[in-house]
Structures are given as C-alpha cells and as structure tokens.
Design an enzyme around this catalytic site. Structure first.
Site, PDB file in Angstrom:
ATOM      1  N   PHE A 106       0.817  -1.219   0.000  1.00  0.00           N
ATOM      2  CA  PHE A 106       0.000   0.000   0.000  1.00  0.00           C
ATOM      3  C   PHE A 106       0.843   1.259   0.000  1.00  0.00           C
ATOM      4  CE2 PHE A 106       0.299   2.144   4.063  1.00  0.00           C
ATOM      5  CZ  PHE A 106       0.939   1.199   4.859  1.00  0.00           C
ATOM      6  N   LYS A 107       2.114   1.157   0.388  1.00  0.00           N
ATOM      7  CA  LYS A 107       2.938   2.363   0.466  1.00  0.00           C
ATOM      8  C   LYS A 107       3.107   3.032  -0.900  1.00  0.00           C
ATOM      9  CE  LYS A 107       5.288   1.434   4.796  1.00  0.00           C
ATOM     10  NZ  LYS A 107       4.816   0.067   5.142  1.00  0.00           N
ATOM     11  N   ASP A 108       2.809   2.312  -1.977  1.00  0.00           N
ATOM     12  CA  ASP A 108       2.855   2.915  -3.315  1.00  0.00           C
ATOM     13  C   ASP A 108       1.930   4.131  -3.426  1.00  0.00           C
ATOM     14  OD1 ASP A 108       4.735   1.221  -4.503  1.00  0.00           O
ATOM     15  OD2 ASP A 108       3.219  -0.262  -5.056  1.00  0.00           O
TER      16      ASP A 108
END
Ligand SMILES: *Cc1c(COP(=O)(O)O)cnc(C)c1O
Length: 436
Positions: A106-108
């Site tokens: 999810f850090k994208d």
C-alpha cells in the site's frame, strides 16, 4: 488549509507545501492540518458512483487547495494512481486489496503521490532536490519507485548490505537514473545514523538541497485517505451500509489516514486497529495509558513498531474518548498469523500475506469475543473490510511453507529481472559524504 506541528502549542501554521518538503517539523513534531475537511453533501452522496480518480480528487483537493491547481492535481493523480484498489469479497468479508501498485504494497499510494507533489512544488527551481532515505527494506523500495524518473529530484537510498531480501534489493538498487543506492556495511540503525548525520552536515547542506521522504510526511498520509473512501463507497453501493475496516498497523499512518476519511464523511462505521505482538496501541485503547516499548521481531515485520510515530498525530486530533468511538484494538501472535494464512487458504482459496493475516485474525478474535458488532449499534451482518497491505508473493518465505507456491504478480516478476547497481560503503559518515 494550514498545517501546524503537533508540538507547537501556538499552532504556528505553514502551508501544505512547506509541511511536505520539511517532512518533520523543526521542533520534532509531526504536521497536522488545522481542521479535517468534510466532503460536500453532493460529493458524499455521489461517492458510490464516482470513479477512483474522482474520489481521489474530491478527497485530496481540500488539503492542497490554493497550492496545487486543480488541473495539475488531476494530472498528478492520473499518473500516481495508475493502478486500482479493488474491494473483493472473501466469504462473508471484504478485502481491500492495496497491493496492485509497482512494489505490491500500500505504500505505493503515498510514495507515488508525494513524489509528484514534490516535483510540482520544486517547479522552476534550477537546483534539484536531493532526498536521502534509510531503509530496512520495504519503505526504500516504495520511495525509490515513487520518485523514479520524477523531474528535478534525486534520491539516495541507504540499506544494510546483505540484510534485505533479493526482491527488496532490486526494488531499491535496480532502477538507476535519478535513484542511487548505497549498500552500507552495517545495520539499519547505521543507515539511519548516517542519514541523520549527513542532514546535520553544513557543508553538504551548502552543496545540495536536502529533504527526507519518511513515512510521517503529511504528503504520504493524505493520499492514503483515498482508498478508504473508495473502498467504503464500494461497500456502501453493494450492501447499503457503512463498512468497518480492519487495518493491520505498525506506525499507524495508514489507520490515521482512514480516520481522516471517516471524519471527512466517507461511509465508514469504525476501525479495528490490528497489530502483531507489538501491542502498544491496543494496550493504550484498553488501559488509556500510553506506554511505548522496544520493538520485537515478528513475521509481519513491517509492523514491528513499539513506539508508533503517528500516535502523536492521533493524539493531536482526537481525545481518547473519540478514539474509543472510532477504534477497537486487537493484537495477534505469529502462531495465530500462520494459522490464519493456512485456514483462510484451505477454506476459501484466498492467499493472505502475513500483515493482512494479522488483520483477518483480529476480526476473528473480536467476533469470537462477541465484539464483532463491533460497536453495539451495528446491525448484524454489517460489512467488514480487511485492508490487504501487501501481496503474499512479497513474503513467499513465510507464506509458501504454509500453503504452497504463490503466483508472482507481473510487476514483481519484472523487478527480479533487474540488475543490482549499488555502491558499497562502510558505515561511516565521511564515506557517505564523499559519495554524494
Ligand atoms: C508499512 C506496512 C504496514 C504498516 O503500516 P503503518 O502505516 O506503518 O501502520 C503494514 N503492512 C505492510 C505490508 C507495510 O509495508
């Protein structure tokens, strides 16, 4: 919108631009908006029929109004969020899959938005911006990928040599162009120390404009509110009811972003704050006393945080009473995490990564305690969504012994074909300064 430091009692305010480029406030605090905006009534009622891009625009625009023109924001969002966040049904729950971006976590979402916002903020400057980042593995990949090929910005990532996985090393050191990778002969703590010392070095500061891109940056937090709003709108469209999201957490940036989405008016009932045995937050919710600990290693290692930095942000926004209305805590052992990966696969054929499995198991735990409602007014059968923070193939060494081969998504396959181009340096600040 104005932003102030969690440690500045006078609420001396700065713009989003300044807060984002600074990362941490000069007094060591975290930047927070002076108020959380709300969706207009019209936007709120049309969320279920809006596209992901439109929801992203509605959600982020009030935070950057007057600083990023609407047309530019639209372009940034098109470019940053060029993958989706599907809400998939697994038996009687939803899973919000946040792993369809280039680094499969999810850090994208945060890193890609932040990189493009930085590039806009630095427009017209003739000197490039240099980002220095230390990573134990995962964050470095998302930051490197987020900033790859972004104009006017150079990134140097320091990672502990030999202590990251082959996949992580290729995510950090396989890109080239504006991304440099230094393999430090030492530990993650050494990498962090080198970055901190370099930041304080006046000679270096004269030579280049430095910035950090760590996870507490407000420009990483705000874009994470988007998938909550989009996922909740989807669940609302399918069930007619607001969803309860379970969020596998470490530093609690992800959950804080979800609470922003709730406060903005997204159809979210409440949250489950799920952790591994690094249970500082569930303990706080239980006892009302905040006691940070040293972190303990687990198989959901991106959540091995004993002193979550976003606690300070939550505390600045919400008194404990309000937190308890919004959150229920639960913590999960490695043994239960492994058992959950296996049983969810055996029963439903769905593969969970260890972090997502912590979230799934937290819902199980609360349901078996009868707290599933999970607040008493929730009608039985109200939708529950677990955030899936990473693709299981990223943690194959843990998942495969439990359930067999995990298919590798195309984005990760391509990463493994990259060549590692890193400069090895000793854990010594003069070596770093000489190499920059
Ligand atoms: C970073 C990370 C988390 C924890 O997110 P926080 O915002 O720090 O709470 C959970 N899962 C994965 C896979 C991560 O990379």
């Amino acid at each position: 919108m104005r932003y102030y430091s969690t440690r500045n009692k006078d609420k001396e305010a700065v713009t989003f631009t300044r807060a984002a480029l600074a990362g941490l406030a000069p007094d060591g605090g975290l930047f927070v908006p002076d108020a959380i905006p709300e969706y207009s009534a019209a936007a709120r009622s049309s969320l279920p029929v809006m596209s992901f891009q439109d929801i992203a625009f509605e959600t982020i625009q009030p935070f950057v109004r007057g600083e990023i023109p609407d047309a530019v924001l639209g372009d940034i969002l098109q470019d940053a969020f060029n993958f989706n966040a599907p809400l998939v049904r697994v038996k009687d729950r939803y899973v919000l899959e946040l792993f369809h971006g280039p680094t499969a976590a999810f850090k994208d979402f945060g890193a890609r938005f932040m990189a493009r916002a930085f590039s806009y903020f630095r427009r017209g400057e003739d000197k490039p911006l240099h980002i220095l980042a230390a990573t134990s593995g995962d964050t470095g990949g998302a930051v490197a990928d987020g900033f790859f090929d972004v104009e006017g910005i150079f990134v140097t990532v320091l990672y502990p040599k030999g202590r990251v996985s082959p996949l992580q090393e290729r995510q950090i050191a396989g890109l080239g162009k504006n991304i440099s990778a230094f393999a430090v002969e030492g530990t993650f703590d050494d990498c962090q120390r080198l970055v901190k010392t370099a930041f304080a070095d006046e000679g270096l500061r004269k030579r280049m404009i430095l910035s950090s891109a760590n996870s507490i940056n407000i420009a990483r937090l705000v874009p994470q509110a988007v998938y909550y709003a989009a996922g909740a709108a989807r669940a609302m469209a399918e069930t007619g009811m607001p969803v309860t999201f379970c969020v596998p957490s470490g530093n609690f940036g992800n959950l804080t972003a979800g609470m922003y989405a709730l406060e903005m008016g997204a159809p979210i009932r409440r949250f489950i704050a799920a952790t591994n045995i690094n249970r500082t937050m569930p303990d706080y919710l239980e006892s009302g006393v905040y006691t940070p600990h040293k972190s303990r290693p687990t198989i959901s290692n991106a959540m091995d945080v004993g002193a979550p930095s976003n606690f300070e942000r939550m505390n600045a926004h919400w008194p404990l009473k309000r937190l308890l209305e919004m959150l229920t805590g639960a913590f999960i052992s490695d043994e239960t995490t492994r058992g959950t990966i296996k049983s969810v696969y055996d029963r439903y054929g769905y593969m969970l990564d260890p972090h997502t499995a912590v979230g799934w198991a937290a819902v199980d735990a609360l349901q078996s305690e009868g707290k599933n409602k999970p607040n008493d007014s929730a009608p039985l059968g109200a939708p529950i969504g677990v955030l899936s923070t990473a693709h299981p193939a990223k943690f194959a060494e843990i998942v495969e012994p439990l359930i067999g081969a995990v298919p590798v998504p195309p984005a990760l396959q391509k990463v493994m074909e990259r060549e590692v181009i890193a400069k090895t340096i000793p854990a010594d600040v003069s070596a770093l300064l000489d190499s920059l």
